[in-house]
Every structure is written in structure tokens, then in C-alpha cells.
Design an enzyme around this catalytic site. Sequence first.
Site, PDB file in Angstrom:
ATOM      1  N   ASP A  41      86.558  31.935  36.493  1.00  0.00           N
ATOM      2  CA  ASP A  41      85.237  31.319  36.403  1.00  0.00           C
ATOM      3  C   ASP A  41      85.249  29.939  37.056  1.00  0.00           C
ATOM      4  O   ASP A  41      86.067  29.083  36.711  1.00  0.00           O
ATOM      5  CB  ASP A  41      84.833  31.186  34.926  1.00  0.00           C
ATOM      6  CG  ASP A  41      83.471  30.546  34.751  1.00  0.00           C
ATOM      7  OD1 ASP A  41      82.486  31.285  34.578  1.00  0.00           O
ATOM      8  OD2 ASP A  41      83.381  29.293  34.777  1.00  0.00           O
ATOM      9  N   TYR A  58      82.073  22.158  40.230  1.00  0.00           N
ATOM     10  CA  TYR A  58      83.478  21.899  39.886  1.00  0.00           C
ATOM     11  C   TYR A  58      84.273  21.409  41.100  1.00  0.00           C
ATOM     12  O   TYR A  58      85.364  20.874  40.941  1.00  0.00           O
ATOM     13  CB  TYR A  58      84.162  23.175  39.350  1.00  0.00           C
ATOM     14  CG  TYR A  58      83.609  23.731  38.070  1.00  0.00           C
ATOM     15  CD1 TYR A  58      82.619  23.078  37.337  1.00  0.00           C
ATOM     16  CD2 TYR A  58      84.082  24.942  37.574  1.00  0.00           C
ATOM     17  CE1 TYR A  58      82.111  23.616  36.171  1.00  0.00           C
ATOM     18  CE2 TYR A  58      83.586  25.483  36.397  1.00  0.00           C
ATOM     19  CZ  TYR A  58      82.596  24.826  35.703  1.00  0.00           C
ATOM     20  OH  TYR A  58      82.100  25.374  34.545  1.00  0.00           O
ATOM     21  N   LYS A 102      78.618  29.481  39.898  1.00  0.00           N
ATOM     22  CA  LYS A 102      77.322  29.057  39.371  1.00  0.00           C
ATOM     23  C   LYS A 102      76.622  28.131  40.361  1.00  0.00           C
ATOM     24  O   LYS A 102      77.269  27.253  40.947  1.00  0.00           O
ATOM     25  CB  LYS A 102      77.509  28.322  38.033  1.00  0.00           C
ATOM     26  CG  LYS A 102      78.429  29.027  37.053  1.00  0.00           C
ATOM     27  CD  LYS A 102      78.639  28.189  35.792  1.00  0.00           C
ATOM     28  CE  LYS A 102      79.823  28.699  35.000  1.00  0.00           C
ATOM     29  NZ  LYS A 102      81.124  28.295  35.567  1.00  0.00           N
ATOM     30  N   HIS A 129      73.494  27.590  36.805  1.00  0.00           N
ATOM     31  CA  HIS A 129      74.358  26.771  35.948  1.00  0.00           C
ATOM     32  C   HIS A 129      73.572  26.071  34.839  1.00  0.00           C
ATOM     33  O   HIS A 129      74.006  26.024  33.689  1.00  0.00           O
ATOM     34  CB  HIS A 129      75.095  25.737  36.801  1.00  0.00           C
ATOM     35  CG  HIS A 129      76.350  25.242  36.171  1.00  0.00           C
ATOM     36  ND1 HIS A 129      77.405  24.754  36.910  1.00  0.00           N
ATOM     37  CD2 HIS A 129      76.750  25.152  34.881  1.00  0.00           C
ATOM     38  CE1 HIS A 129      78.386  24.393  36.102  1.00  0.00           C
ATOM     39  NE2 HIS A 129      78.001  24.620  34.865  1.00  0.00           N
TER      40      HIS A 129
END
Length: 268
Positions: free
Chosen positions: A36, A41, A66, A99
Site C-alpha cells: 500500500d 508518500y 491513492k 486519499h
Amino acid sequence: MTTAIPNPGLGTFRLKGDDLKSAVTEALDLGYRHIDTAQIYENESEIGDLLATSGVDRSELFITTKVWYTNLTRDAFIPSVRESLAKLKTDYVDLLLIHWPSPDEEVPMEEYISQLLESRELGLARNIGISNFTIDQMERAIHIAGEGEILTNQVEVHPFLQNNAVVEFCQRNNIVVTGFMPLAVGKVLEDDTLAIIAEKHNATIAQVVLAWLKQRGIVVIPSSTKRAHLASNLAAFNLSLPEEDIADIQQLDANHRIAAPDFAPTWD
């Protein structure tokens, strides 16, 4: 939808460099196949490199990413997904999520849910879902996308934030709950009730929490860089907690939310 999300998965929030390499490499070696990540990120490229050189066939992997809220407009959405795929070195993701819902509804939900559906129609994503959506927002998303189209809602769930109303709504509407921060960023390790339950089962506190979430029907994506912890998380799925332990854990709910940015929706 009947797609099963591999449980547990490996969460990669805040992981980069050597920590990310250790986490992904060890997890894959232990048998994890669900990875994931997210655009925000800033580790999609590193994950793409690690997966490409892992020796694990793409068909065996389940990759989730996401779309960040700044990419929810019609002009930005699909290009951002294509950029994520390029970074991840894959033609598709197995699961594509929104997200966060658009802050203050700056972008209408109809606009970005339609783009989510379009991403799947273009073959960029096998399955679609949402993250951090409230019950009201889920109702609207279901109305826009159609029943059975949204595979999961990824939300914060742990013993101190059990999120019962959201979990129950999802399960009534055949939406899988994916729980992030299942160990409350380590706070569960300090809890006496969980320690007593763990000792009773000759298990770790983390194993007790993950077993409890599994028994609630929740997919978990804990993050760890250490092989021993990753292996321990897998072993948690062999643990079954009796009703009295479940009841004791239920008493720990304190509505203690960790992921609460200023752009979050008004929670249930």
C-alpha cells in the site's frame, strides 16, 4: 465486487530509502503480496524499483495507491494516475483510492468519483475505492458510482478508535474496511488490558490487536521495517480471540484519532 484484498498488507507511510527497502524486501520474502502506497508518500518510484527487481511476478502482487486531494480535478486526475503508474513501473494498480475527500468540497464529488470510474474503465486500475470518507460521504459516493462499485474505504481503526458506525455502514453496504494505523503508531504497546490478553494467549500485543481486527472483518496494513515484526504480524492471523477478550478490547474505545489534518472532514 468479489475481489479479495490480501490481508494483511504492508503499509509504507513515511517509509523511504533503506527503511523502505528493508520493509518491502523482507515482506515479499515472507509472503506478503499487498503493498500500500500513495502519491503523497513520495515513495512510489522506490517501490516500483523494488517490485521490478524482486523476482515476484506482477500477477501475484496487489498494489494500492491513492490520489492526493490536489489531483482530484478532471484535468489533473488521470494524468496523476498515469504518473503514479510510471513511477510504480506497472500498467495498472490493483486498487486505486481517493486519499481524502476534497476539502470543503472544493472539487465536487461527482467530478472525482467519475474520474475514479474512468481510471478503471481505461484499465489503469482493477478496483477502485475511497479513504477517510464519512458515512454521509460514502452514501454520496455510492449514489454517484453505483452500488457494488466501491471496493473499500480505508480508515483509521485501532482499539482506541474503533470507528464502529463507519465500519458497520461499510459492512452493511458490502464495502471492505481497510484499517490504517492499526497499532495506533505503537500506542497499543503501552496498554495494560492488551498486555494481559497477550500474556494469556502467549502472543504479542500487536498480534492481539491484528487478530481482533481480523475477527471484525477488517483488512490491515501495518507498517514495519523489521523481519521479525513482519513475520509476527502474519502469525497474528492464526490467533482467535474469545468473546471475553473481544469485550475487553471494546471497552478501550476512546475516540482517539491520530490522523486528523486540518483538511479532514467532520468525522462521524
